[in-house]
Design an enzyme around this catalytic site. Structure first.
Site, PDB file in Angstrom:
ATOM      1  N   HIS A  32       9.819   1.773   3.592  1.00 29.38           N
ATOM      2  CA  HIS A  32       8.871   0.889   3.215  1.00 29.38           C
ATOM      3  C   HIS A  32       8.635   0.472   1.578  1.00 29.38           C
ATOM      4  CE1 HIS A  32       4.818  -1.245   3.976  1.00 29.38           C
ATOM      5  NE2 HIS A  32       5.025  -0.839   2.355  1.00 29.38           N
ATOM      6  N   GLU A  33       8.685   1.719   0.817  1.00 28.06           N
ATOM      7  CA  GLU A  33       8.726   0.910  -0.617  1.00 28.06           C
ATOM      8  C   GLU A  33      10.085   0.720  -1.065  1.00 28.06           C
ATOM      9  OE1 GLU A  33       5.932   0.702  -1.906  1.00 28.06           O
ATOM     10  OE2 GLU A  33       4.904   1.936  -0.357  1.00 28.06           O
ATOM     11  N   HIS A  68      10.124  -2.925  -0.707  1.00 29.87           N
ATOM     12  CA  HIS A  68       9.395  -3.822  -1.845  1.00 29.87           C
ATOM     13  C   HIS A  68      10.556  -3.899  -2.915  1.00 29.87           C
ATOM     14  CE1 HIS A  68       5.372  -4.445  -0.207  1.00 29.87           C
ATOM     15  NE2 HIS A  68       5.063  -2.983   0.021  1.00 29.87           N
ATOM     16  N   GLU A  95       4.817  -7.680   1.455  1.00 26.12           N
ATOM     17  CA  GLU A  95       4.561  -6.714   2.660  1.00 26.12           C
ATOM     18  C   GLU A  95       5.504  -7.426   3.736  1.00 26.12           C
ATOM     19  OE1 GLU A  95       2.762  -4.613   1.776  1.00 26.12           O
ATOM     20  OE2 GLU A  95       2.786  -3.264   3.429  1.00 26.12           O
TER      21      GLU A  95
HETATM   22 ZN    ZN Z   1       3.527  -2.160   1.245  1.00 30.10          ZN
END
Ligand code: ZN
Length: 496
Positions: free
Chosen positions: A263-264, A267, A293
């Site tokens: 997830h990170e 980003h 997101e």
């Molecule tokens: Zn996030």
């Protein structure tokens, strides 16, 4: 163009001050000893205040005015025109909110957060209710600085996702809720997947090493980033050449670090992919919180929880953890990491029910702002919506209305929509990437992520903030924002 160079130089100072504050924030949450806390908070505040003062200097407004004819002479897509467009939008917003209001708001929200941190473990909503009342007043006051807004939440939404409005999100969310409720009912009527083996003991050093390999393979560039330990995972950027992630691991929960890292890294790949020539300008970051997101969720869920992804990585994961996963077949692992189950806590919810948690919060936040719901009635309204939408009722406010910090440390209006917007847009981006490169799913099964990564760099990452979020989405996918790709994605994946 002398004036343009002067403006860029002023904006670069603002950029440098903000990024320097980020370095302090990163250190604060990774390596700083507890003794540094008080001075560090003040130092970050000092840099932020200086950045704000430099940016709202009337000379900046003057330059932006004088450069209007120059902007009109430039092609719309050029970096220069985009820089002037975005700087003007940021400037006009920044100068509308009086600094006395900002100071009062910050003091109040800091006190409110402290009250929440005490009230949550004590399960005492009444202790924070007066703070939330005041936050509500301040949120309305904030909206009054933008009298042209149609809805009291629009200025906060626009701050996080420029160009988006309550009207647009309501339409999107009500359509999504209609689709999701029967889907969740159907999925949860099936026998629940067994995920107990994800909670065996996984030595954390080996987890870190594996997560590192996975995200490097996906395209996170460690020569322009690093990975550290923290309490609440996040990504933070100092420039496109230095974008870091901070994560946490749990020995008894394999998913915590692994999916947190993907997830990170999603980003972070976005920030690493911003065109280097935008560095030092207000364009050098992701287009909005919802857009950001969408990139983290695209990698975490659409790619990172797909069967193809694990066809490639699962044998490696089994080799790292032979005692823990040697007896677990790929299919069982895949079902476990995609287990759908209505639950009380948003942050640990699966990708399907997650959106219902968000829509509940969005609707309640709007009802508060519109004066349709009183703060004292919030816990009851919360529990009732959980019963209706998820079929579960929190046994206490700690796991109900007090579970997230957002309403106690931010103004109301823009707190949750970005998460679901991200899920919806992630599916739309992935569908467009697949349309352009139908081989992407097979490439993923072979552990080849470059074609997808390249498409994202080309169509999303490199533009930074040059375009408005919905404009960027439409340029990349050829379609306006729509929920259909997301519904198709869920139906295909879960076979409903
Ligand atoms: Zn996030």
């Amino acid at each position: 163009m002398e004036k343009f160079r002067e403006l860029k130089e002023r904006l670069r100072i603002v950029y440098d001050l903000n990024k320097a504050a980020n370095v302090l924030r990163w250190d604060q949450t990774t390596h700083m000893p507890p003794g540094g806390a008080a001075s560090r908070g003040r130092q970050i505040a000092t840099l932020s205040r200086l950045a704000h003062e430099h940016f709202t200097d009337p000379a900046v407004g003057q330059l932006l005015e004088e450069l209007r004819p120059y902007e009109e002479s430039l092609p719309y897509d050029s970096d220069e025109a985009a820089l002037l467009r975005v700087a003007r939008r940021d400037y006009e917003r920044a100068v509308r909110v009086p600094s006395a209001f900002v100071a009062e708001m910050e003091t109040h929200l800091a006190a409110s957060y402290q009250a929440w941190a005490r009230a949550r473990p004590a399960n005492d909503f009444r202790a924070v209710a007066p703070y939330l009342e005041r936050t509500l007043e301040l949120s309305r006051e904030y909206a009054s600085f933008f009298p042209e807004s149609r809805h009291v939440a629009d200025p906060q939404i626009d701050l996080n996702d420029p160009g988006m409005t309550v009207d647009l999100l309501r339409g999107l969310f009500s359509r999504l809720r209609e689709e999701l409720r029967p889907l969740v009912r159907e999925l949860t009527s099936r026998p629940a997947a067994d995920d107990s083996f994800l909670h065996r003991r996984f030595p954390v050093e080996r987890q870190w090493e594996f997560a590192r390999q996975v995200i490097a393979r996906c395209g996170y560039d460690f020569s322009r980033g690093r990975m550290d330990t923290t309490l609440h995972p996040y990504e933070i950027s100092f420039s496109p050449g230095d974008v870091r992630i901070a994560l946490r691991a749990r020995e008894d929960d394999l998913g915590e670090l692994l999916f947190g890292a993907i997830h990170e890294a999603g980003h972070a790949m976005y920030e690493q992919g911003v065109a280097p020539e935008l560095e030092g300008t207000p364009l050098a970051r992701g287009a909005s919180s919802g857009l950001h997101e969408s990139q983290s969720r695209l990698w975490e869920n659409v790619v990172g929880r797909s069967l193809g992804f694990w066809k490639f990585f699962y044998p490696q994961l089994q080799a790292v953890f032979p005692e823990q996963l040697g007896d677990v077949p790929l299919e069982a692992f895949y079902r476990a990491i995609n287990k759908v189950e209505p639950s009380l806590i948003r942050t640990s919810a699966d990708e399907v029910t997650y959106n219902l948690h968000v829509i509940i919060r969005f609707d309640l936040e709007m009802a508060l702002l519109e004066g349709e719901l009183a703060v004292r009635d919030l816990p009851e309204a919360w529990n009732e919506r959980y019963r209706q939408d998820l079929g579960v009722v929190p046994p206490n406010d700690r796991d109900g209305v007090l579970q997230d910090s957002h309403w106690y440390d931010s103004l109301l209006g823009g707190n949750f929509h970005g998460y679901t917007l991200g899920n919806v847009m992630a599916a739309q981006f992935f569908e467009a990437a697949r349309r352009a490169h139908p081989e992407i799913p097979e490439e993923i099964e072979r552990g080849e992520f470059a074609p997808l990564h390249r498409w994202l760099v080309e169509n999303v990452y490199r533009h930074g903030r040059k375009f408005m979020p919905l404009e960027l989405l439409e340029r990349a996918t050829g379609r306006p924002l729509e929920v259909e790709p997301y519904i198709r994605y869920l139906r295909e994946k879960y076979g409903v």
